[in-house]
Design a protein around this motif. Structure first.
Motif: not given
Length: 187
Positions: A126-127, A129, A152, A185-187
């Motif tokens: 998570v978070g 790139r 994304m 970016h991955k949330s």
């Protein structure tokens, strides 16, 4: 940033990624000293070396043995062997064997971009790139569509760099191939 001329090159392997493109990729990646990076399609290792100067660990992957040899030479030349693992083989297959990571850099996919992005997304913290560099419009389009399908929001930057060459009459600007950088970016 390392100057282009400071990298070992191989006429049979693309790269290294030009200095200005490496600068933008490093900025877009937001790489930190705590990050684990996977560089699939590492070519001659230009981005691998730049990431290794900034990240905790880098996995450099390419299926071309000449690319692997050149990457290893560049890693040694730039003194970053301590935090780089080089793996020769199919990026999708090798990706499955890695633990989770923070940055997925794709410079070459062997025609498996969608599958690499899907598998990479699952292993991305998570978070984390994702970055894809492409010289083909079709690669950019596939990256954008797949990144959107994964939920994304892609950021797309097309970069055209020209370098000055001194001539008798003045400075002639010579263009390099445009490169598109897709990041998310991955949330």
């Amino acid at each position: 940033m390392i100057r282009d001329e400071d990298f070992i090159k191989n006429i049979n392997v693309p790269g290294p990624t030009k200095e200005e493109i490496r600068c933008i990729v490093m900025c877009k990646s937001e790489v930190s000293c705590d990050d684990i990076v996977v560089d699939i399609g590492c070519g001659t290792g230009g981005l691998t070396v730049e990431f290794a100067k900034r990240a905790k660990m880098v996995y450099a992957i390419d299926q071309n043995s000449l690319a692997i040899e050149t990457t290893v030479e560049n890693i040694k030349r730039h003194g970053v062997a301590g935090n780089v693992v080089v793996k020769e083989g199919d990026g999708l297959y090798l990706l499955k064997k890695l633990e989770n990571f923070d940055i997925l850099m794709i410079g070459g996919s062997g025609g498996k971009l969608q599958h690499i992005l899907e598998k990479g997304y699952k292993k991305l913290n998570v978070g984390g790139r994702i970055l894809v560099t492409s010289i083909l419009l079709e690669t950019c389009l596939e990256a954008v569509k797949t990144i959107e399908m994964l939920g994304m929001t892609p950021d797309v930057v097309n970069v055209s760099i020209s370098k000055g060459k001194l001539t008798e009459r003045g400075t002639m600007m010579l263009a390099n191939n445009p490169v598109t950088i897709v990041s998310a970016h991955k949330s």
